[in-house]
Write a protein that holds these residues in place. Sequence first.
Motif, mmCIF file in Angstrom:
data_model
loop_
_atom_site.group_PDB
_atom_site.id
_atom_site.type_symbol
_atom_site.label_atom_id
_atom_site.label_comp_id
_atom_site.label_asym_id
_atom_site.label_seq_id
_atom_site.Cartn_x
_atom_site.Cartn_y
_atom_site.Cartn_z
ATOM 1 N N LEU A 173 -1.015 6.476 3.411
ATOM 2 C CA LEU A 173 -2.449 6.251 3.933
ATOM 3 C C LEU A 173 -2.588 5.190 4.810
ATOM 4 C CD1 LEU A 173 -3.592 8.161 0.712
ATOM 5 C CD2 LEU A 173 -2.841 9.362 2.667
ATOM 6 N N GLN A 174 -2.254 4.328 4.376
ATOM 7 C CA GLN A 174 -2.946 2.819 4.920
ATOM 8 C C GLN A 174 -2.812 3.160 6.427
ATOM 9 O OE1 GLN A 174 -2.639 0.117 2.389
ATOM 10 N NE2 GLN A 174 -3.254 -1.225 3.211
ATOM 11 N N GLY A 205 -9.946 -0.157 -3.804
ATOM 12 C CA GLY A 205 -9.282 0.617 -2.838
ATOM 13 C C GLY A 205 -9.237 1.921 -3.445
ATOM 14 N N CYS A 206 -9.000 3.091 -3.418
ATOM 15 C CA CYS A 206 -8.459 4.766 -3.607
ATOM 16 C C CYS A 206 -8.987 4.409 -5.403
ATOM 17 C CB CYS A 206 -8.161 5.160 -3.123
ATOM 18 S SG CYS A 206 -7.591 4.506 -1.000
ATOM 19 N N PHE A 219 -8.186 7.575 -6.280
ATOM 20 C CA PHE A 219 -6.632 8.321 -6.811
ATOM 21 C C PHE A 219 -5.570 7.473 -5.792
ATOM 22 C CE2 PHE A 219 -8.187 8.579 -2.591
ATOM 23 C CZ PHE A 219 -7.385 8.794 -1.226
ATOM 24 N N CYS A 220 -5.338 5.761 -5.927
ATOM 25 C CA CYS A 220 -3.912 5.570 -5.973
ATOM 26 C C CYS A 220 -3.660 5.268 -6.698
ATOM 27 C CB CYS A 220 -5.085 4.155 -5.977
ATOM 28 S SG CYS A 220 -3.174 2.848 -4.985
ATOM 29 N N PRO A 221 -2.133 5.727 -6.777
ATOM 30 C CA PRO A 221 -0.985 5.700 -7.138
ATOM 31 C C PRO A 221 -0.712 5.083 -7.566
ATOM 32 C CG PRO A 221 -0.027 6.965 -4.992
ATOM 33 C CD PRO A 221 -1.428 6.493 -5.334
ATOM 34 N N ASN A 222 -0.711 3.636 -7.361
ATOM 35 C CA ASN A 222 -0.574 1.945 -7.784
ATOM 36 C C ASN A 222 -1.039 1.842 -8.806
ATOM 37 O OD1 ASN A 222 2.010 0.944 -5.676
ATOM 38 N ND2 ASN A 222 0.232 1.197 -4.455
ATOM 39 N N GLY A 227 0.558 -1.347 -0.006
ATOM 40 C CA GLY A 227 -0.034 -0.137 -0.728
ATOM 41 C C GLY A 227 0.742 0.895 -0.066
ATOM 42 N N CYS A 228 0.411 2.397 0.657
ATOM 43 C CA CYS A 228 1.234 3.795 0.614
ATOM 44 C C CYS A 228 0.834 4.074 2.111
ATOM 45 C CB CYS A 228 0.282 4.527 -0.174
ATOM 46 S SG CYS A 228 -1.215 4.898 0.404
ATOM 47 N N ARG A 230 -11.877 -1.022 -10.393
ATOM 48 C CA ARG A 230 -11.457 -0.872 -9.465
ATOM 49 C C ARG A 230 -11.536 -1.459 -7.394
ATOM 50 N NH1 ARG A 230 -6.377 0.603 -8.275
ATOM 51 N NH2 ARG A 230 -6.062 1.124 -6.140
HETATM 52 S S1 SF4 Z 1 -4.324 4.873 -1.959
HETATM 53 FE FE1 SF4 Z 1 -3.816 2.679 -2.847
HETATM 54 S S2 SF4 Z 1 -2.743 2.727 -1.975
HETATM 55 FE FE2 SF4 Z 1 -3.151 3.959 -0.692
HETATM 56 S S3 SF4 Z 1 -4.265 3.538 0.798
HETATM 57 FE FE3 SF4 Z 1 -5.799 3.885 -0.795
HETATM 58 S S4 SF4 Z 1 -5.437 2.207 -2.263
HETATM 59 FE FE4 SF4 Z 1 -4.029 1.584 -0.530
#
Ligand code: SF4
Length: 254
Positions: free
Chosen positions: A108-109, A182-183, A185-188, A105-106, A180
């Motif tokens: 924010l997790q 998860g978020c 706006f996720c950079p992953n 994750g990132c 999708r």
């Molecule tokens: S931005 Fe991506 S990596 Fe970060 S908490 Fe959200 S889903 Fe997980």
Amino acid sequence: MEHILSLSYGKDSMACLGAIERLGWPLDRIVTADVWATDDIPADLPPMVEFKARADAIIKERWGITVEHVRGKYTAETLMYRRRVKGNHAGQIRGWPMTKGQRMGCELQRPCKVKPLQEIQRGGIIYLGIAADEPSRIAGHINRPNVKLPLVEIGWQEDYCGLWSKYSGLLAPIYTEEVRGGCWFCPNQRVDSLRRLRKNYPDYWALMLSWDGDSQFPFKPKRTLRDYDRRFQAEDEGRIALEGKRFRWEEVTP
Ligand code: SF4
């Protein structure tokens, strides 16, 4: 001692409900942490928000338990605009969250998910949805005190968890539609996912562009979100082909 299922709404997490029931294990509470993009915009895309509400109703009806939704003290936006206090970038806003790989994750997790869950789960027995065919994840949790792995105990593998969720009406749209998890706006996330977001949720895309303009760190290691915006705009205008040849960033970046 309370027995608490940590629910992510993924298939393995959902199938824990069936496994716990079959095993005859106690279940007192079901908790989930919701990430929020801003004070009033969830980090989940609308189809996922709707699915969670439907799933909560099914769970309440079948297991008699109200899923508890917790959230961190800060939204993703608040965290991105907090100023760094140490290091070379002290005084600057944090900007896009630094990622730690797909699995990890990132940044924010921890504040948005892990911490609020830890607070509610303290002192209880936690059920985690790790399937019987995930050896590396099992190894990371099997010896943790206060953690139990119902799917491992019963021997349910990932495929079976997907089927169980499907036939229980609890399979999230991330497995069947182009939604999708998860978020948003996720950079992953992958390029295709970003392209869809820009097309289907222009308001969210515009918000991301404004964050991108303020962040001193690029959205992905070598690219800003504005780079992706130029690329997708060029595709829309037919200046570059979507398929048929390898894309080169020089085609769209100054
Ligand atoms: S931005 Fe991506 S990596 Fe970060 S908490 Fe959200 S889903 Fe997980």
